[in-house]
Design an enzyme around this catalytic site. Structure first.
Site, PDB file in Angstrom:
ATOM      1  N   TYR A 222      -2.609  -1.159  10.014  1.00 36.34           N
ATOM      2  CA  TYR A 222      -2.055  -1.246   8.663  1.00 36.34           C
ATOM      3  C   TYR A 222      -0.952  -0.943   8.222  1.00 36.34           C
ATOM      4  O   TYR A 222      -0.344  -1.825   7.323  1.00 36.34           O
ATOM      5  CB  TYR A 222      -3.293  -0.580   7.988  1.00 36.34           C
TER       6      TYR A 222
ATOM      7  N   SER B  97       0.927  -1.178   0.121  1.00 39.34           N
ATOM      8  CA  SER B  97       0.024  -0.009  -0.062  1.00 39.34           C
ATOM      9  C   SER B  97       0.943   1.021  -0.028  1.00 39.34           C
ATOM     10  O   SER B  97       1.938   1.043   0.220  1.00 39.34           O
ATOM     11  CB  SER B  97      -0.910   0.011   1.284  1.00 39.34           C
TER      12      SER B  97
END
Length: 272
Positions: free
Chosen positions: A155, A142
C-alpha cells in the site's frame, strides 16, 4: 450556482466509502456524475441514491486496472455527456503483511489497482479534461503516501507512487499551460470498508486487523468528501484529511527519515 454546477465529474470506486460520498457531494452541488466500481451491488445503491437526489448519473462496472477498458470508458463518458471536467481516481484496495511474507502477486495486485488504476484514469481522461478548457484531476493517495509503516509495504509503494505521479502531472500542466488543475489527496483514517475488504498474509487475524483500524478511523466518508470538494474548489495542490493526517504530515516534515525509527519502535512494542 456552485463551482460544480453543470460540470461532468467521473468518480471511480463509487460503490461505497469516499467514492460514494464524493458522488453524492458532487450531485448536491449540481454536477452531472459518472460513477464506476467493480462492486455491482454497491454501485447500484449509489446510483439509486443519486437518482433520488434528482442527479444526472451514469453508472458503469469498471475495473480500473484494465487499461484498455479504462481508455474505452473515458471515450464513452465523453461521448455520453459531450464533455468531461473532473475525474476523481479513488478506487483502491489494501493488503497487510510483511514484505518478506508477501507473494509477488500481492504486491502486484495492490499496485495494479492503487497505482496503475490512477495512471490509467488520469491518462485516459486527460485529453478530455484539456478539451473541456476547465479540467481537474483528483488522485487519492493516503497518509501512507507521506510516511511508510510496517506491514503496509504494498500500500505504501502504491500511494507514494500516486503522490509522485500526481505532483509531476500538476507541474506539467502548469509548465505547459494546460487548463487542468491537479490535486493529490492524503486521507488519514477514514471509516470505510477498506480494512475489512483487505487481504493479508497467512497467519494474520483479519477481524483483529479490521477492528484495530476501526478504532483509529475517526473521519467519516462524508466528512472526507466535503474536505476534498472544498480543496478542489480552491484548486489546492494537496489536501490532507483528518487531524491524524495533519499530525503525520508534520511528523514527516520535522523528523525527516528519523520518523522510521520512531514508527518501527512503536510497531515492535505493539506487536504490529
Amino acid at each position: 450556482m456552485t463551482y460544480f454546477t453543470g460540470k461532468v465529474a467521473v468518480v471511480t470506486g463509487a460503490g461505497s466509502g469516499i467514492g460514494r460520498a464524493l458522488a453524492m457531494g458532487l450531485a448536491r452541488r449540481g454536477a452531472r456524475v459518472a460513477i464506476s466500481d467493480v462492486d455491482a451491488t454497491g454501485l447500484a445503491e449509489t446510483a439509486q441514491a443519486l437518482e433520488a437526489l434528482g442527479a444526472t448519473v451514469r453508472a458503469d462496472h469498471l475495473d480500473v486496472s484494465e487499461r484498455e477498458r479504462v481508455l474505452a470508458y473515458a471515450d464513452e463518458i465523453a461521448g455520453h455527456f459531450g464533455v468531461v471536467h473532473q475525474v476523481y481516481n479513488n478506487a483502491g484496495i489494501a493488503f497487510t503483511g510483511d514484505i518478506e511474507a508477501m507473494d509477488f502477486k500481492h504486491l502486484e495486485q495492490v499496485m495494479d489497482v492503487d497505482y496503475w488504476g490512477v495512471v490509467n484514469g488520469s491518462k485516459a481522461f486527460l485529453p478530455h479534461l484539456i478539451a473541456s478548457g476547465d479540467g481537474h484531476v483528483v488522485n487519492i493517495s493516503s497518509v501512507f503516501g507521506i510516511i511508510s509503516v510496517p506491514t503496509q509495504g504494498a500500500y505504501n509503494a502504491a500511494k507514494f507512487a500516486v503522490r509522485g505521479f500526481t505532483e509531476a502531472l500538476r507541474m506539467e500542466m502548469v509548465a505547459r499551460g494546460r487548463p487542468v488543475k491537479v490535486t493529490c489527496v492524503h486521507p488519514g483514517g477514514i471509516k470505510t470498508n477498506v480494512a475489512r475488504n483487505a487481504g493479508q498474509v497467512d497467519g494474520l487475524d483479519h477481524d483483529s486487523l479490521a477492528s484495530s483500524f476501526d478504532r483509529i478511523a475517526r473521519t467519516t466518508p462524508d466528512q472526507a468528501a466535503e474536505v476534498i470538494l472544498r480543496g478542489v474548489e480552491k484548486g489546492k495542490a494537496r489536501v490532507l484529511i483528518g487531524a491524524d493526517a495533519r499530525v503525520i504530515d508534520l511528523l514527516a516534515r520535522v523528523t525527516g527519515p528519523h520518523y522510521q525509527r520512531l514508527v518501527a519502535r512503536f510497531a515492535g512494542k505493539a506487536g504490529l
